[in-house]
Design a protein around this motif. Structure first.
Motif, PDB file in Angstrom:
ATOM      1  N   ARG A   1       0.819  -1.220   0.000  1.00  0.00           N
ATOM      2  CA  ARG A   1       0.000   0.000   0.000  1.00  0.00           C
ATOM      3  C   ARG A   1       0.850   1.265   0.000  1.00  0.00           C
ATOM      4  O   ARG A   1       0.473   2.266  -0.604  1.00  0.00           O
ATOM      5  N   PHE A   2       1.967   1.234   0.699  1.00  0.00           N
ATOM      6  CA  PHE A   2       2.842   2.405   0.821  1.00  0.00           C
ATOM      7  C   PHE A   2       4.104   2.189  -0.004  1.00  0.00           C
ATOM      8  O   PHE A   2       4.612   1.066  -0.106  1.00  0.00           O
ATOM      9  N   THR A   3       4.621   3.295  -0.542  1.00  0.00           N
ATOM     10  CA  THR A   3       5.868   3.253  -1.288  1.00  0.00           C
ATOM     11  C   THR A   3       6.756   4.405  -0.852  1.00  0.00           C
ATOM     12  O   THR A   3       6.325   5.559  -0.869  1.00  0.00           O
ATOM     13  N   ILE A   4       7.981   4.085  -0.479  1.00  0.00           N
ATOM     14  CA  ILE A   4       8.955   5.115  -0.131  1.00  0.00           C
ATOM     15  C   ILE A   4       9.871   5.330  -1.324  1.00  0.00           C
ATOM     16  O   ILE A   4      10.258   4.372  -2.015  1.00  0.00           O
ATOM     17  N   SER A   5      10.200   6.577  -1.580  1.00  0.00           N
ATOM     18  CA  SER A   5      11.089   6.895  -2.700  1.00  0.00           C
ATOM     19  C   SER A   5      11.882   8.142  -2.344  1.00  0.00           C
ATOM     20  O   SER A   5      11.613   8.793  -1.340  1.00  0.00           O
ATOM     21  N   ARG A   6      12.860   8.445  -3.174  1.00  0.00           N
ATOM     22  CA  ARG A   6      13.689   9.610  -2.890  1.00  0.00           C
ATOM     23  C   ARG A   6      14.009  10.352  -4.166  1.00  0.00           C
ATOM     24  O   ARG A   6      14.012   9.778  -5.259  1.00  0.00           O
ATOM     25  N   ASP A   7      14.293  11.625  -4.015  1.00  0.00           N
ATOM     26  CA  ASP A   7      14.784  12.463  -5.113  1.00  0.00           C
ATOM     27  C   ASP A   7      16.082  13.064  -4.606  1.00  0.00           C
ATOM     28  O   ASP A   7      16.071  14.032  -3.838  1.00  0.00           O
ATOM     29  N   ASN A   8      17.192  12.499  -5.038  1.00  0.00           N
ATOM     30  CA  ASN A   8      18.488  12.941  -4.527  1.00  0.00           C
ATOM     31  C   ASN A   8      18.767  14.393  -4.851  1.00  0.00           C
ATOM     32  O   ASN A   8      19.360  15.106  -4.044  1.00  0.00           O
ATOM     33  N   ALA A   9      18.355  14.824  -6.002  1.00  0.00           N
ATOM     34  CA  ALA A   9      18.633  16.205  -6.414  1.00  0.00           C
ATOM     35  C   ALA A   9      17.918  17.209  -5.521  1.00  0.00           C
ATOM     36  O   ALA A   9      18.391  18.332  -5.325  1.00  0.00           O
TER      37      ALA A   9
ATOM     38  N   LEU B   1       6.715   9.487   0.885  1.00  0.00           N
ATOM     39  CA  LEU B   1       5.976   8.292   1.286  1.00  0.00           C
ATOM     40  C   LEU B   1       4.613   8.364   0.622  1.00  0.00           C
ATOM     41  O   LEU B   1       3.766   9.168   1.018  1.00  0.00           O
ATOM     42  N   GLN B   2       4.449   7.568  -0.420  1.00  0.00           N
ATOM     43  CA  GLN B   2       3.161   7.493  -1.101  1.00  0.00           C
ATOM     44  C   GLN B   2       2.308   6.476  -0.374  1.00  0.00           C
ATOM     45  O   GLN B   2       2.688   5.312  -0.253  1.00  0.00           O
ATOM     46  N   MET B   3       1.155   6.925   0.099  1.00  0.00           N
ATOM     47  CA  MET B   3       0.275   6.060   0.881  1.00  0.00           C
ATOM     48  C   MET B   3      -1.039   5.874   0.135  1.00  0.00           C
ATOM     49  O   MET B   3      -1.773   6.843  -0.081  1.00  0.00           O
ATOM     50  N   ASN B   4      -1.290   4.646  -0.282  1.00  0.00           N
ATOM     51  CA  ASN B   4      -2.512   4.315  -1.004  1.00  0.00           C
ATOM     52  C   ASN B   4      -3.404   3.411  -0.170  1.00  0.00           C
ATOM     53  O   ASN B   4      -2.949   2.773   0.778  1.00  0.00           O
ATOM     54  N   ARG B   5      -4.666   3.377  -0.526  1.00  0.00           N
ATOM     55  CA  ARG B   5      -5.649   2.512   0.156  1.00  0.00           C
ATOM     56  C   ARG B   5      -5.544   2.686   1.663  1.00  0.00           C
ATOM     57  O   ARG B   5      -5.424   1.717   2.422  1.00  0.00           O
ATOM     58  N   LEU B   6      -5.596   3.931   2.081  1.00  0.00           N
ATOM     59  CA  LEU B   6      -5.443   4.233   3.501  1.00  0.00           C
ATOM     60  C   LEU B   6      -6.578   3.638   4.320  1.00  0.00           C
ATOM     61  O   LEU B   6      -7.731   3.542   3.860  1.00  0.00           O
ATOM     62  N   LYS B   7      -6.229   3.259   5.533  1.00  0.00           N
ATOM     63  CA  LYS B   7      -7.180   2.660   6.466  1.00  0.00           C
ATOM     64  C   LYS B   7      -7.254   3.512   7.734  1.00  0.00           C
ATOM     65  O   LYS B   7      -6.295   4.212   8.054  1.00  0.00           O
ATOM     66  N   PRO B   8      -8.339   3.425   8.475  1.00  0.00           N
ATOM     67  CA  PRO B   8      -8.420   4.185   9.739  1.00  0.00           C
ATOM     68  C   PRO B   8      -7.257   3.877  10.679  1.00  0.00           C
ATOM     69  O   PRO B   8      -6.791   4.775  11.394  1.00  0.00           O
ATOM     70  N   GLU B   9      -6.768   2.661  10.644  1.00  0.00           N
ATOM     71  CA  GLU B   9      -5.647   2.298  11.519  1.00  0.00           C
ATOM     72  C   GLU B   9      -4.317   2.917  11.095  1.00  0.00           C
ATOM     73  O   GLU B   9      -3.319   2.794  11.807  1.00  0.00           O
ATOM     74  N   ASP B  10      -4.299   3.582   9.953  1.00  0.00           N
ATOM     75  CA  ASP B  10      -3.100   4.330   9.535  1.00  0.00           C
ATOM     76  C   ASP B  10      -3.056   5.715  10.184  1.00  0.00           C
ATOM     77  O   ASP B  10      -2.063   6.436  10.028  1.00  0.00           O
ATOM     78  N   THR B  11      -4.109   6.082  10.885  1.00  0.00           N
ATOM     79  CA  THR B  11      -4.152   7.385  11.545  1.00  0.00           C
ATOM     80  C   THR B  11      -3.036   7.495  12.575  1.00  0.00           C
ATOM     81  O   THR B  11      -2.899   6.649  13.459  1.00  0.00           O
ATOM     82  N   ALA B  12      -2.215   8.540  12.427  1.00  0.00           N
ATOM     83  CA  ALA B  12      -1.068   8.732  13.314  1.00  0.00           C
ATOM     84  C   ALA B  12      -0.351  10.017  12.933  1.00  0.00           C
ATOM     85  O   ALA B  12      -0.641  10.608  11.883  1.00  0.00           O
ATOM     86  N   VAL B  13       0.592  10.405  13.769  1.00  0.00           N
ATOM     87  CA  VAL B  13       1.552  11.427  13.379  1.00  0.00           C
ATOM     88  C   VAL B  13       2.708  10.697  12.696  1.00  0.00           C
ATOM     89  O   VAL B  13       3.255   9.734  13.248  1.00  0.00           O
ATOM     90  N   TYR B  14       3.053  11.148  11.515  1.00  0.00           N
ATOM     91  CA  TYR B  14       4.116  10.523  10.730  1.00  0.00           C
ATOM     92  C   TYR B  14       5.381  11.363  10.832  1.00  0.00           C
ATOM     93  O   TYR B  14       5.349  12.581  10.611  1.00  0.00           O
ATOM     94  N   TYR B  15       6.472  10.691  11.142  1.00  0.00           N
ATOM     95  CA  TYR B  15       7.759  11.346  11.334  1.00  0.00           C
ATOM     96  C   TYR B  15       8.772  10.867  10.306  1.00  0.00           C
ATOM     97  O   TYR B  15       8.868   9.660  10.033  1.00  0.00           O
ATOM     98  N   CYS B  16       9.543  11.798   9.811  1.00  0.00           N
ATOM     99  CA  CYS B  16      10.689  11.489   8.969  1.00  0.00           C
ATOM    100  C   CYS B  16      11.916  11.435   9.863  1.00  0.00           C
ATOM    101  O   CYS B  16      12.039  12.221  10.811  1.00  0.00           O
ATOM    102  N   ALA B  17      12.832  10.520   9.563  1.00  0.00           N
ATOM    103  CA  ALA B  17      14.036  10.373  10.378  1.00  0.00           C
ATOM    104  C   ALA B  17      15.231  10.059   9.488  1.00  0.00           C
ATOM    105  O   ALA B  17      15.067   9.531   8.387  1.00  0.00           O
ATOM    106  N   ALA B  18      16.421  10.373   9.996  1.00  0.00           N
ATOM    107  CA  ALA B  18      17.641  10.149   9.213  1.00  0.00           C
ATOM    108  C   ALA B  18      18.759   9.646  10.114  1.00  0.00           C
ATOM    109  O   ALA B  18      18.829  10.005  11.290  1.00  0.00           O
ATOM    110  N   THR B  19      19.617   8.846   9.515  1.00  0.00           N
ATOM    111  CA  THR B  19      20.795   8.364  10.220  1.00  0.00           C
ATOM    112  C   THR B  19      21.880   8.031   9.207  1.00  0.00           C
ATOM    113  O   THR B  19      21.571   7.687   8.062  1.00  0.00           O
ATOM    114  N   GLN B  20      23.125   8.121   9.650  1.00  0.00           N
ATOM    115  CA  GLN B  20      24.232   7.782   8.755  1.00  0.00           C
ATOM    116  C   GLN B  20      24.529   6.291   8.773  1.00  0.00           C
ATOM    117  O   GLN B  20      25.166   5.769   7.853  1.00  0.00           O
TER     118      GLN B  20
END
Length: 123
Positions: A67-75, A81-100
Motif C-alpha cells: 500500500r505504501f511506497t517510499i522513494s527519494r529524489d536525490n537532487a 511516502l506514497q500512501m494508497n488505500r489508507l485505512k483508519p488504523e493508519d491514523t497517526a503522526v508521521y515522522y521522517c528520520a535520518a541516520t548515517q
C-alpha cells in the motif's frame, strides 16, 4: 545541523491516498538512511518504511506492504511516502528520520527527526 521538514499530511477518507514529503538539509545525504515512522495516540512510535539514499534499498512494515511506497529524489534531498488505500488504523503522526548508519527499521538507529505531520483517516 541536520533538519528534516515533513509535509503532506491531512484528513482523508478510508481508501484514499496521500503523499508525504520530507525535505532534508544541513548535510550531504548521499550515504544516509531515511525512514518514516508513525505514532498513533497512546501507542509507541513504529517503523513504517525506510530507504537508503545510495542504492535505493527499501524496507516496509508488514502492515503497509503493498500500500505504501517510499522513494527519494536525490537532487532535491527529498524523501516521499506514497500512501494508497489508507485505512483508519493508519491514523497517526508521521515522522521522517535520518541516520548515517544503523538498522533501517530500528527506532534507536536514527539520530535526526522531523516535527511530524498528522494523517487522519476516517471510516
Amino acid at each position: 545541523q541536520v533538519q528534516l521538514v515533513e509535509s503532506g499530511g491531512g484528513l482523508v477518507q478510508a481508501g484514499s491516498s496521500l503523499r508525504l514529503s520530507c525535505v532534508a538539509s544541513g548535510s550531504t545525504f548521499s550515504t544516509y538512511i531515511m525512514g518514516w515512522f508513525r505514532q498513533a495516540a497512546g501507542k509507541e512510535r513504529e517503523f513504517v518504511a525506510g530507504i537508503r539514499w545510495s542504492g535505493g534499498t527499501t524496507r516496509y512494515a508488514d502492515s503497509v506492504k503493498g500500500r505504501f511506497t517510499i522513494s527519494r529524489d536525490n537532487a532535491k534531498n527529498t524523501v516521499y511516502l506514497q500512501m494508497n488505500r489508507l485505512k483508519p488504523e493508519d491514523t497517526a503522526v508521521y515522522y521522517c528520520a535520518a541516520t548515517q548508519a544503523g538498522i533501517i527499521y530500528y527506532y534507536n538507529s536514527y539520530n535526526y527527526w522531523g516535527q511530524g505531520t498528522q494523517v487522519t483517516v476516517s471510516s
